[in-house]
Design a protein around this motif. Structure first.
Motif, PDB file in Angstrom:
ATOM      1  N   ASN A 113       0.827  -1.195   0.031  1.00  0.00           N
ATOM      2  CA  ASN A 113      -0.057   0.152   0.097  1.00  0.00           C
ATOM      3  C   ASN A 113       0.887   1.433   0.021  1.00  0.00           C
ATOM      4  OD1 ASN A 113      -2.665  -0.750  -0.222  1.00  0.00           O
ATOM      5  ND2 ASN A 113      -2.775  -1.460   1.794  1.00  0.00           N
ATOM      6  N   MET A 114       2.155   1.175  -0.154  1.00  0.00           N
ATOM      7  CA  MET A 114       3.013   2.310  -0.209  1.00  0.00           C
ATOM      8  C   MET A 114       3.256   2.578  -1.490  1.00  0.00           C
ATOM      9  SD  MET A 114       5.758   2.534   2.935  1.00  0.00           S
ATOM     10  CE  MET A 114       5.381   1.915   4.413  1.00  0.00           C
ATOM     11  N   SER A 115       2.722   1.602  -2.461  1.00  0.00           N
ATOM     12  CA  SER A 115       3.048   1.841  -4.069  1.00  0.00           C
ATOM     13  C   SER A 115       1.904   2.972  -4.482  1.00  0.00           C
ATOM     14  CB  SER A 115       2.971   0.486  -4.730  1.00  0.00           C
ATOM     15  OG  SER A 115       1.747  -0.042  -4.747  1.00  0.00           O
ATOM     16  N   GLU A 116       2.351   3.592  -5.657  1.00  0.00           N
ATOM     17  CA  GLU A 116       1.193   4.639  -6.048  1.00  0.00           C
ATOM     18  C   GLU A 116       0.759   5.539  -5.095  1.00  0.00           C
ATOM     19  OE1 GLU A 116      -0.579   2.372  -9.863  1.00  0.00           O
ATOM     20  OE2 GLU A 116      -1.761   2.162  -7.923  1.00  0.00           O
ATOM     21  N   ALA A 117       1.820   5.896  -4.263  1.00  0.00           N
ATOM     22  CA  ALA A 117       1.317   6.801  -3.082  1.00  0.00           C
ATOM     23  C   ALA A 117       2.295   8.098  -3.214  1.00  0.00           C
ATOM     24  CB  ALA A 117       1.647   6.111  -1.901  1.00  0.00           C
ATOM     25  N   VAL A 118       1.833   9.167  -2.477  1.00  0.00           N
ATOM     26  CA  VAL A 118       2.693  10.218  -2.118  1.00  0.00           C
ATOM     27  C   VAL A 118       3.086  10.199  -0.417  1.00  0.00           C
ATOM     28  CG1 VAL A 118       2.896  12.694  -1.961  1.00  0.00           C
ATOM     29  CG2 VAL A 118       1.459  11.526  -3.723  1.00  0.00           C
ATOM     30  N   LEU A 119       4.250   9.995  -0.394  1.00  0.00           N
ATOM     31  CA  LEU A 119       4.943   9.930   1.197  1.00  0.00           C
ATOM     32  C   LEU A 119       5.711  10.924   1.569  1.00  0.00           C
ATOM     33  CD1 LEU A 119       5.533   6.667  -0.619  1.00  0.00           C
ATOM     34  CD2 LEU A 119       5.917   6.187   1.863  1.00  0.00           C
ATOM     35  N   ILE A 120       5.237  11.674   2.474  1.00  0.00           N
ATOM     36  CA  ILE A 120       5.562  12.798   3.105  1.00  0.00           C
ATOM     37  C   ILE A 120       6.634  12.395   4.261  1.00  0.00           C
ATOM     38  CG2 ILE A 120       5.089  15.320   3.918  1.00  0.00           C
ATOM     39  CD1 ILE A 120       2.638  15.070   2.247  1.00  0.00           C
ATOM     40  N   PHE A 121       7.779  12.680   4.332  1.00  0.00           N
ATOM     41  CA  PHE A 121       8.703  12.545   5.436  1.00  0.00           C
ATOM     42  C   PHE A 121       8.817  13.971   6.347  1.00  0.00           C
ATOM     43  CE2 PHE A 121       9.463   8.691   3.096  1.00  0.00           C
ATOM     44  CZ  PHE A 121       9.508   7.880   3.935  1.00  0.00           C
ATOM     45  N   ASP A 122       8.106  13.961   7.497  1.00  0.00           N
ATOM     46  CA  ASP A 122       8.203  15.258   8.330  1.00  0.00           C
ATOM     47  C   ASP A 122       9.295  15.156   9.034  1.00  0.00           C
ATOM     48  OD1 ASP A 122       7.771  17.786   9.014  1.00  0.00           O
ATOM     49  OD2 ASP A 122       5.969  17.585   9.848  1.00  0.00           O
ATOM     50  N   GLU A 123      10.269  15.991   9.162  1.00  0.00           N
ATOM     51  CA  GLU A 123      11.314  15.961  10.130  1.00  0.00           C
ATOM     52  C   GLU A 123      12.362  14.932   9.666  1.00  0.00           C
ATOM     53  OE1 GLU A 123      11.677  18.678  11.307  1.00  0.00           O
ATOM     54  OE2 GLU A 123       9.664  19.429  11.848  1.00  0.00           O
ATOM     55  N   VAL A 124      12.851  14.935   8.614  1.00  0.00           N
ATOM     56  CA  VAL A 124      13.214  13.634   7.948  1.00  0.00           C
ATOM     57  C   VAL A 124      14.675  13.492   8.698  1.00  0.00           C
ATOM     58  CG1 VAL A 124      14.287  14.789   5.907  1.00  0.00           C
ATOM     59  CG2 VAL A 124      13.715  12.310   5.839  1.00  0.00           C
ATOM     60  N   GLN A 125      15.204  14.513   9.169  1.00  0.00           N
ATOM     61  CA  GLN A 125      16.537  14.510   9.730  1.00  0.00           C
ATOM     62  C   GLN A 125      16.624  13.470  10.920  1.00  0.00           C
ATOM     63  OE1 GLN A 125      14.542  16.983   9.888  1.00  0.00           O
ATOM     64  NE2 GLN A 125      14.294  17.274  12.166  1.00  0.00           N
ATOM     65  N   LYS A 126      15.624  12.979  11.458  1.00  0.00           N
ATOM     66  CA  LYS A 126      15.477  12.214  12.504  1.00  0.00           C
ATOM     67  C   LYS A 126      15.513  10.721  12.198  1.00  0.00           C
ATOM     68  CE  LYS A 126      14.681  15.348  15.739  1.00  0.00           C
ATOM     69  NZ  LYS A 126      15.903  15.685  16.615  1.00  0.00           N
ATOM     70  N   VAL A 127      15.769  10.480  10.984  1.00  0.00           N
ATOM     71  CA  VAL A 127      15.990   9.087  10.770  1.00  0.00           C
ATOM     72  C   VAL A 127      17.244   8.435  11.468  1.00  0.00           C
ATOM     73  CG1 VAL A 127      16.865   7.187   8.858  1.00  0.00           C
ATOM     74  CG2 VAL A 127      15.548   9.414   8.267  1.00  0.00           C
ATOM     75  N   PRO A 128      16.960   7.448  12.470  1.00  0.00           N
ATOM     76  CA  PRO A 128      18.118   6.756  13.248  1.00  0.00           C
ATOM     77  C   PRO A 128      19.315   6.394  12.441  1.00  0.00           C
ATOM     78  CG  PRO A 128      15.812   5.819  13.690  1.00  0.00           C
ATOM     79  CD  PRO A 128      15.644   6.529  12.499  1.00  0.00           C
ATOM     80  N   VAL A 129      20.173   6.866  13.060  1.00  0.00           N
ATOM     81  CA  VAL A 129      21.698   6.811  12.410  1.00  0.00           C
ATOM     82  C   VAL A 129      21.826   5.301  11.787  1.00  0.00           C
ATOM     83  CG1 VAL A 129      24.265   6.596  12.548  1.00  0.00           C
ATOM     84  CG2 VAL A 129      22.688   8.527  13.417  1.00  0.00           C
ATOM     85  N   PRO A 130      21.522   4.021  12.740  1.00  0.00           N
ATOM     86  CA  PRO A 130      22.011   2.787  12.063  1.00  0.00           C
ATOM     87  C   PRO A 130      20.989   2.486  10.931  1.00  0.00           C
ATOM     88  CG  PRO A 130      21.890   2.817  14.494  1.00  0.00           C
ATOM     89  CD  PRO A 130      21.217   3.879  14.075  1.00  0.00           C
ATOM     90  N   CYS A 131      19.932   3.335  10.609  1.00  0.00           N
ATOM     91  CA  CYS A 131      19.093   2.927   9.557  1.00  0.00           C
ATOM     92  C   CYS A 131      19.106   3.858   8.406  1.00  0.00           C
ATOM     93  CB  CYS A 131      17.433   3.070  10.411  1.00  0.00           C
ATOM     94  SG  CYS A 131      17.014   2.124  11.636  1.00  0.00           S
ATOM     95  N   ILE A 132      20.005   4.700   8.393  1.00  0.00           N
ATOM     96  CA  ILE A 132      20.180   5.550   7.244  1.00  0.00           C
ATOM     97  C   ILE A 132      20.404   4.744   5.765  1.00  0.00           C
ATOM     98  CG2 ILE A 132      21.695   6.965   6.177  1.00  0.00           C
ATOM     99  CD1 ILE A 132      20.415   8.488   8.416  1.00  0.00           C
ATOM    100  N   SER A 133      20.815   3.596   5.710  1.00  0.00           N
ATOM    101  CA  SER A 133      21.008   2.970   4.499  1.00  0.00           C
ATOM    102  C   SER A 133      19.954   2.204   4.442  1.00  0.00           C
ATOM    103  CB  SER A 133      22.369   1.969   4.443  1.00  0.00           C
ATOM    104  OG  SER A 133      23.679   2.737   4.462  1.00  0.00           O
ATOM    105  N   LEU A 134      19.149   1.630   5.206  1.00  0.00           N
ATOM    106  CA  LEU A 134      18.090   0.866   5.087  1.00  0.00           C
ATOM    107  C   LEU A 134      16.859   1.939   4.514  1.00  0.00           C
ATOM    108  CD1 LEU A 134      18.146  -1.546   8.100  1.00  0.00           C
ATOM    109  CD2 LEU A 134      18.871  -2.044   5.788  1.00  0.00           C
ATOM    110  N   PHE A 135      16.755   3.040   5.215  1.00  0.00           N
ATOM    111  CA  PHE A 135      15.985   3.891   4.972  1.00  0.00           C
ATOM    112  C   PHE A 135      16.035   4.430   3.400  1.00  0.00           C
ATOM    113  CE2 PHE A 135      14.989   8.427   4.396  1.00  0.00           C
ATOM    114  CZ  PHE A 135      13.696   8.685   4.889  1.00  0.00           C
ATOM    115  N   ASN A 136      17.412   4.591   3.089  1.00  0.00           N
ATOM    116  CA  ASN A 136      17.649   5.022   1.783  1.00  0.00           C
ATOM    117  C   ASN A 136      17.357   4.098   0.578  1.00  0.00           C
ATOM    118  OD1 ASN A 136      18.809   7.624   2.539  1.00  0.00           O
ATOM    119  ND2 ASN A 136      20.784   7.215   2.099  1.00  0.00           N
TER     120      ASN A 136
END
Length: 808
Positions: A391-414
């Motif tokens: 359900n994240m396909s064909e969507a608009v995803l808005i990441f508010d305060e995206v700088q808060k991505v936890p450091v260990p998860c940066i690559s996984l997030f990207n």
């Protein structure tokens, strides 16, 4: 013989295996069609319950229904392996097409895992878990199940044609994005197939059990058009306001219009760097609603770092769009999804089955959720999480305060965002006043060319400057008493002060110290130990006092600094990352009520950051930048919150954590990126297997799905969601204690979001010892007893509170 998929609890009506497989296939096809893999997801659904075409499963279900007090032995029938085994035997042996063999692996893994979680192709012990199931494991009546399938569901000729279509889709999928390895692409495709299968299976089973058709799908595009018109009317009404020509309001309006124009660009990954207080929520919503209409997006998903922002933003959006039905707040998983294998409960209705089937798949037009929930969808164990992925396909995803991505998860997030952009036709907006350097790391975010929506960003930041940052951190330290004296002195000059500290312990200590003084000041306390409804109530009281011009001190953890629309005359922020300081500054003089507000950055000596390495490193990095400015006032454009200072901060910050950006798993001496995306030729587990067995690795794929998911936590310590007895949380707990239907459970779990908190394992253990926990649904849902929740501080692990607000 009539082969049984499910028996309805209410009237004992049978759903045949053929009915279930074909209906699930239709649903899965609609989910797969969104990214061009209709036949691949359909194939998974078509074969997932092949093992139910046996007399053993039929007898098992009948015995369980007829003898509920003496059910058959758990583990007596395996019905999930057969479908994967069929694919393996037909397409993964002899001179089979390599693409069909690959298809057998990715679809087969989803099938054999649909009652647990995706299996490892190879485990740390060099065990080939997938292969053991589909090749080595003997399945009783396998040939019978296969014959029944080809006779009752799909003929061999049609099946062969269907698989050929799936193979074409697989080839097309592989051809996209030449920069990624085959294993990397198949990792995400397997997860998507698994998501589609889980949702199709559970949705069809729920519809059968509820004995009613699914509600007719309405036109999302039409709904988004109505929303867009309502939003524009609201924004136009602001222009008529007497303060509309104020400098900040004019800037907000200009940036909102830039978002509207930018929405016409094709889907991609873009940045929206509106300064704090710049109207980011409505500006991003304006982009999302217009872009969704132009590019046929099915939903808009807001992802935020803290539940506090969910509550406020969702409420703001509801008021404007005038819709309570189609906007979902998803704070946390109310149901504890330990990913136990529930195969032996399939076909009959049990406590666990009712919870499993309750609608929890993000199938609504607008969703507000957290970064934790977003990352859990892609990487955490448990089928409840991954069910939402498609359900994240064909969507608009808005990441508010995206700088808060936890450091260990940066690559996984990207990597997750790159997949959503490249394969899932989703558009992504990274919103923050302090854009992190996500393209600076090794696994880069594939940001679109010229991604920034706001023009002349330097000028906009200068124009929005409403505060002066005062450095009190580089030359001195504060303890609680000294800080209390400093606050009291500020209160002789201003009427409101917000204090943001880094740990709950010092927040509570300062609040109690201030509260012990006999003064005429309204003092408030906020922390994540309170449920969302409780925090909302406190924030409303704070706003009421501020609006009335009363003297106010609010002491809070960082939860208040991102996205909470509240404005204080003065803010005191304990030294932390520059992004946190910038967000704290956004709570000061937020609407330009005064010429200048003051934000004091202090160094609190009593904060124990030993278990908070990211805050500790952010604090050290920020301190160096403050010292640079002290020594050379013109550096960083003379502003600690300038684009230049932020760029310097994030590069240093990420460099310091460079070795941990790929989510290290120390116990395995591996990282998650390696475990999920490394090709077999380069994967140490595969090389060890070949060396030990003197055999060639027999598979195309090597992702260690189960092991990686088992080790994944967005935050270091595993937390458990519990429902608290605050206000209507009491009603939720009472209703969950009754024998609720699946439909009631769906509504209750949605309602419970406002009344949950997350407990660390040591907190949960202490509450259990102190008798503060109520166990519901065989321990799948937990709640606090009344004494374990306090009206001032929220969670009370001692279980000795007296609630005096139960009627709220």
């Amino acid at each position: 013989m009539e082969y049984i998929a499910h028996i309805r609890e209410s009237d004992k009506k049978v759903q045949t295996v053929e009915e279930h497989l074909l209906a699930a296939k239709e649903l899965a096809e609609t989910y797969g069609e969104k990214i061009g893999v209709k036949h691949i997801t359909g194939l998974a659904a078509l074969l997932h319950d092949l093992g139910k075409y046996t007399s053993a499963f039929r007898n098992y279900v009948l015995e369980a229904v007829n003898n509920p007090d003496h059910p058959p032995k758990r583990g007596s029938v395996d019905h999930s392996t057969a479908g994967g085994k069929l694919l393996f035997k037909m397409f993964h042996s002899g001179k089979a097409s390599p693409h069909k063999a690959l298809l057998a692996e990715i679809v087969g893994n989803a099938i054999i895992s649909h009652h647990s979680y995706l299996q490892d192709f190879i485990s740390p012990e060099m065990d080939l878990k997938y292969l053991n199931r589909v090749d080595s494991k003997e399945i009783d009546e396998f040939e019978t199940a296969k014959e029944n399938f080809f006779e009752k569901v799909m003929s061999p000729t049609r099946f062969s044609s269907y698989v050929n279509q799936a193979e074409i889709e697989l080839k097309n999928f592989i051809m996209k994005d030449a920069s990624k390895t085959l294993t990397h692409k198949m990792m995400f495709l397997t997860k998507y197939i698994f998501s589609a299968l889980i949702d199709a299976d559970r949705t069809n089973t729920r519809l059968f059990e509820e004995n009613k058709p699914e509600k007719e799908q309405f036109s999302v595009s039409k709904l988004f058009n109505q929303y867009y018109e309502k939003l524009l009317l609201t924004l136009d009404s602001y222009k008529e306001n007497s303060s509309a020509n104020a400098r900040i309001n004019r800037l907000r309006s200009e940036m909102s219009e830039q978002c509207d124009a930018f929405a016409e660009k094709p889907s991609g990954i873009y940045t929206l760097s509106i300064p704090t207080g710049g109207g980011k929520t409505f500006a991003s919503l304006r982009y999302a609603l217009k872009h969704a209409q132009l590019y046929n997006k099915k939903r808009i998903i807001y992802i935020v770092p803290f539940t506090t922002i969910i509550e406020q933003n969702a409420e703001e959006v509801r008021k404007v769009l005038q819709d309570d039905v189609n906007i979902l707040e998803h704070h946390s998983n109310v149901v504890e999804d330990a990913d136990e294998n529930d195969e032996q409960q399939d076909g009959i209705m049990s406590v666990q089955q009712r919870l499993k089937l309750a609608k929890d798949n993000w199938d609504v037009p607008i969703i507000f959720t957290t970064m934790v929930q977003f990352l859990n969808v892609f990487y955490a164990k448990g089928s409840r999480n991954i069910r939402r992925l498609h359900n994240m396909s064909e969507a608009v995803l808005i990441f508010d305060e995206v700088q808060k991505v936890p450091v260990p998860c940066i690559s996984l997030f990207n990597e997750a965002l790159n997949f959503l952009k490249t394969y899932c036709h989703s558009s992504i907006l990274l919103c923050t006043a302090t854009q992190p350097a996500l393209n600076y790391v090794e696994h880069q975010l594939q940001v679109s060319p010229n991604p920034e929506i706001i023009r002349g960003l330097d000028n906009v930041i200068d124009a929005f400057k409403r505060v002066e940052i005062v450095d009190r951190a580089t030359d001195e330290t504060f303890n609680t008493e000294k800080l209390a004296n400093f606050i009291e002195k500020r209160m002789t000059e201003v009427s409101s002060v917000l204090v943001i500290l880094n740990t709950k312990g010092v927040v509570k200590k300062l609040y109690e110290h201030l509260n012990s003084n006999d003064n005429n000041i309204n003092i408030f306390h906020l922390s994540t130990s309170m449920c969302a409804a409780h925090r909302n109530q406190i924030l409303e009281e704070v706003r009421h006092c501020l609006d009335a011009g009363k003297k106010v001190i609010c002491v809070s953890t960082q939860l208040i600094e991102a996205g909470v629309d509240v404005s204080f005359e003065c803010v005191i922020r304990s030294l932390a990352g520059l992004d946190s300081i910038a967000q704290a500054a956004g709570r000061c003089n937020r609407h330009g009520e005064k010429e200048t507000g003051f934000v004091y950055v202090i160094n609190h000596e009593e904060e124990n950051l030993s278990r908070l390495p990211e805050i500790k490193k952010g604090k050290e990095t920020s301190k160096r930048i403050f010292i640079d400015l002290k020594n050379t006032p013109s550096i960083y454009n003379g502003n600690v919150l300038s684009i230049q200072a932020m760029e310097k901060y994030f590069k240093e910050f990420y460099t310091a954590f460079d070795a941990n950006l790929d989510y290290n798993v120390p116990s395995l001496q591996k990282n998650m990126v390696e475990m999920l995306t490394t090709d077999p030729n380069n994967y140490s587990y595969v090389r060890a297997y070949c060396s030990n067995t003197k055999k060639k690795y027999p598979l195309f794929l090597s992702s260690s799905f189960y092991t990686a998911a088992e080790k994944f936590r967005v935050i270091d310590d595993k937390t458990t969601s519990v429902i608290v007895p605050f206000g209507k949380g009491n009603d939720v707990i009472a209703e969950l204690s009754s024998n609720a239907t699946i439909e009631d459970l769906s509504k209750l779990m949605k309602k419970a979001q406002q009344y949950t908190i997350n407990l660390y394992s040591q907190e949960l253990g202490k509450l259990e010892r102190n008798g503060g926990i109520i166990s519901l649904f065989d321990g799948k849902i937990l709640a606090l007893k009344e004494g374990a929740y306090d009206h001032e501080f929220g969670l009370n692990v001692e279980n000795d509170s007296e609630l005096d607000f139960l009627s709220i």
